[in-house]
Design a protein around this motif. Structure first.
Motif, PDB file in Angstrom:
ATOM      1  N   ARG A  17       0.746  -0.950  -0.318  1.00  0.00           N
ATOM      2  CA  ARG A  17      -0.256  -0.113  -0.340  1.00  0.00           C
ATOM      3  C   ARG A  17       0.309   1.047  -0.136  1.00  0.00           C
ATOM      4  O   ARG A  17       0.306   2.797  -0.942  1.00  0.00           O
ATOM      5  CB  ARG A  17      -0.790  -0.465   1.510  1.00  0.00           C
ATOM      6  CG  ARG A  17      -0.280   0.372   2.581  1.00  0.00           C
ATOM      7  CD  ARG A  17      -1.259  -0.010   3.361  1.00  0.00           C
ATOM      8  NE  ARG A  17      -0.708  -0.099   5.094  1.00  0.00           N
ATOM      9  CZ  ARG A  17      -0.706   1.062   5.059  1.00  0.00           C
ATOM     10  NH1 ARG A  17      -0.472   2.730   5.079  1.00  0.00           N
ATOM     11  NH2 ARG A  17       0.173   1.981   7.308  1.00  0.00           N
ATOM     12  N   SER A  65       2.042   1.561  -3.582  1.00  0.00           N
ATOM     13  CA  SER A  65       1.282   2.147  -4.297  1.00  0.00           C
ATOM     14  C   SER A  65       0.887   3.616  -4.457  1.00  0.00           C
ATOM     15  O   SER A  65       0.740   3.565  -5.320  1.00  0.00           O
ATOM     16  CB  SER A  65       0.149   0.887  -4.211  1.00  0.00           C
ATOM     17  OG  SER A  65       0.178  -0.529  -4.581  1.00  0.00           O
ATOM     18  N   MET A  66       0.889   3.961  -3.033  1.00  0.00           N
ATOM     19  CA  MET A  66       0.628   5.026  -3.076  1.00  0.00           C
ATOM     20  C   MET A  66       1.349   6.121  -3.445  1.00  0.00           C
ATOM     21  O   MET A  66       1.652   7.232  -3.815  1.00  0.00           O
ATOM     22  CB  MET A  66       0.196   5.161  -1.639  1.00  0.00           C
ATOM     23  CG  MET A  66      -0.662   6.607  -1.539  1.00  0.00           C
ATOM     24  SD  MET A  66      -1.721   7.031  -2.725  1.00  0.00           S
ATOM     25  CE  MET A  66      -3.270   6.603  -1.730  1.00  0.00           C
ATOM     26  N   PHE A 125       2.589   8.203   2.494  1.00  0.00           N
ATOM     27  CA  PHE A 125       0.970   7.181   2.124  1.00  0.00           C
ATOM     28  C   PHE A 125       0.011   8.722   2.203  1.00  0.00           C
ATOM     29  O   PHE A 125      -0.465   8.502   1.405  1.00  0.00           O
ATOM     30  CB  PHE A 125       0.666   6.271   3.103  1.00  0.00           C
ATOM     31  CG  PHE A 125      -0.754   5.774   2.966  1.00  0.00           C
ATOM     32  CD1 PHE A 125      -0.537   4.803   1.821  1.00  0.00           C
ATOM     33  CD2 PHE A 125      -1.230   6.100   3.652  1.00  0.00           C
ATOM     34  CE1 PHE A 125      -1.861   4.044   1.647  1.00  0.00           C
ATOM     35  CE2 PHE A 125      -2.586   5.378   3.610  1.00  0.00           C
ATOM     36  CZ  PHE A 125      -2.527   4.490   2.650  1.00  0.00           C
ATOM     37  N   ALA A 162      -2.634  10.129  -0.648  1.00  0.00           N
ATOM     38  CA  ALA A 162      -3.415  10.583  -0.633  1.00  0.00           C
ATOM     39  C   ALA A 162      -4.488  11.879  -0.605  1.00  0.00           C
ATOM     40  O   ALA A 162      -5.435  12.150  -1.282  1.00  0.00           O
ATOM     41  CB  ALA A 162      -4.546   9.388   0.518  1.00  0.00           C
TER      42      ALA A 162
END
Length: 464
Positions: A26, A29-30, A162, A166
């Motif tokens: 995660r 990916s971010m 992250f 976001a």
């Protein structure tokens, strides 16, 4: 020294110390998703719009295509051979140690200097909110926070990025939705501008071809920072899968976030509006829509983008330095690893970045501009190393280890040569522009100096 084979370890036996694998999927990916939304997009795109007018969309599309090719090449090599040294390690494997030395240390200087520049940019925003507070103190605070975070564990870098990513992804997605609704004339309280801003104020090419060239050069450097995901992949739980996924989604991310937002901005706001440069294009566009507090909220997003870039560049510079030392191409002290983190390299990168900040106050008229010129074209030099390395490595991998080609460059070798031709064209354009000619020559001088040092270093090691 003889050329390495594909399976030859690039590490120096005396400095081998493993990094941790604390980045989760995660995080990666971010980082891949949000890393493309950098400070260059939010802050630097205003100058490109002022120079190129509505044709900035063409400039970002052309440079975006080049970046897609570069990322595909880099992804192919990084999926085959994940390394915290990324393109530097690939260049060493493909050409020789002197190229890894040159690419790695020039990029380290670029990232460390960028840490200082981003800190200054973030501090300027804060002093706008809190007038009278010293900029240098805010830079020092930001530097200390991210230095401590990166010293502790790689997962701290991953968590920061992250949440930063976001917020950036959410903000620019909302901006695009509002912008498209406003362009379509369905956003309450707004009328569709139609094509008036695209064809008025001098037309689509208000400054002709020269303006488009300036916009193209500005757009190229706005894409810097996308390489971080291939550096971070080496510390993830599944490096090959992470790199492959990040590279495969690069195309739509570039098209949506960069090209899409530029199209929305120049459609909504007259390109020659002073606010585009003074406030930034995103803030100017939201203020133009008359959404209460939206412009100030975008300032918060720009602030976060600058902090995100600081964090990413401290991480990236420390890992590049660690990889160089691990391969016997730098002071061994920088390669010391504690709890899976190259802490001396982190400290060295932060100190170099803060020295750049101090130089901006102490020597703003000579040393600091010289430093900025020196790093001005480094990203292009790195891209050339990536393209040449991929040309050489691809055929060797196909011959010796084809199973490692998890990611493949499109239409090889044609598009690799097309990318190289594009890079050479950009160098020529830089040499023709008075504002960028100094950057080209200064970066060229630093590159030649590092190449000479790297070659001497390589010969000295070979003679042992």
């Amino acid at each position: 020294m003889s050329r390495t084979t594909l399976d030859t370890p690039l590490t120096d036996p005396g400095t081998h110390a493993p990094l941790s694998h604390g980045l989760k999927q995660r995080h990666l990916s971010m980082i891949a998703l949000g890393g493309v939304i950098g400070a260059g997009l939010f802050v630097g795109s205003g100058a490109g719009i002022a120079a190129a007018g509505p044709s900035i969309v063409i400039a970002y599309a052309v440079s975006g295509l080049l970046v897609m090719l570069v990322m595909r090449m880099l992804g192919e090599m990084s999926a085959a051979y994940p390394s915290s040294g990324s393109f530097s390690a690939h260049a060493e494997r493909a050409i020789g140690p002197w190229t890894g030395f040159t690419a790695g240390w020039s990029f380290w200087v670029l990232l460390c200097t960028a840490v200082g520049l981003e800190g200054i940019g973030a501090a300027k925003i804060v002093t706008g909110w809190l007038p009278g507070t010293p900029e240098w103190a805010w830079v020092a605070l930001f530097m200390a926070v991210f230095c401590v975070a990166n010293l502790a564990a790689v997962k701290n870098f991953g968590e920061f990025e992250f949440w930063f990513a976001a917020l950036k992804v959410g903000a620019i997605s909302l901006f695009l939705v509002l912008g498209v609704l406003a362009v379509a004339g369905v956003l309450p309280g707004t009328d569709s501008p139609g094509t008036s801003n695209l064809t008025g104020q001098g037309g689509f090419l208000p400054h002709g071809g020269e303006g488009l060239v300036v916009g193209l050069l500005a757009s190229v450097f706005a894409y810097g920072g996308m390489e971080t995901v291939t550096i971070a992949a080496a510390e993830s739980q599944n490096p090959v899968q992470g790199v492959a996924r990040a590279v495969r989604t690069a195309m739509w991310r570039i098209a949506l976030f960069y090209i899409g937002s530029m199209a929305v901005i120049v459609t909504l706001v007259p390109w020659d509006s002073k606010e585009v440069v003074e406030k930034g294009p995103y803030v100017a566009a939201l203020d133009h829509l008359g959404i209460p507090g939206a412009g100030q909220l975008m300032n918060v997003v720009v602030f976060v983008a600058l902090l995100s870039a600081m964090n990413a560049n401290i991480y990236g510079s420390s890992r590049i330095a660690y990889s160089l030392v691990e391969r016997g191409q730098g002071p061994k002290a920088l390669g010391r690893v504690s709890a899976g983190v190259p802490r001396v390299a982190v400290l060295a990168s932060c100190v170099f970045g803060f020295v750049c900040v101090l130089l901006s106050y102490w020597r703003p008229d000579d040393v600091f501009p010289w430093l900025l010129n020196m790093i001005g074209a480094v990203i292009l030099v790195v891209w050339i190393f990536i393209a040449v390395s991929q040309l050489l490595l691809r055929r060797r991998v196909e011959r010796e280890a084809p199973e490692k080609l998890v990611v493949r460059m499109w239409a090889f070798p044609v598009l690799t040569w097309v990318a190289l031709a594009g890079m050479v064209a950009i160098f020529i354009l830089m040499a023709r522009q008075p504002d960028t000619r100094g950057q080209l020559y200064s970066t060229g001088g630093m590159t030649l100096f590092l190449a000479a040092v790297g070659y001497v270093w390589q010969r000295a090691r070979a003679a042992r």
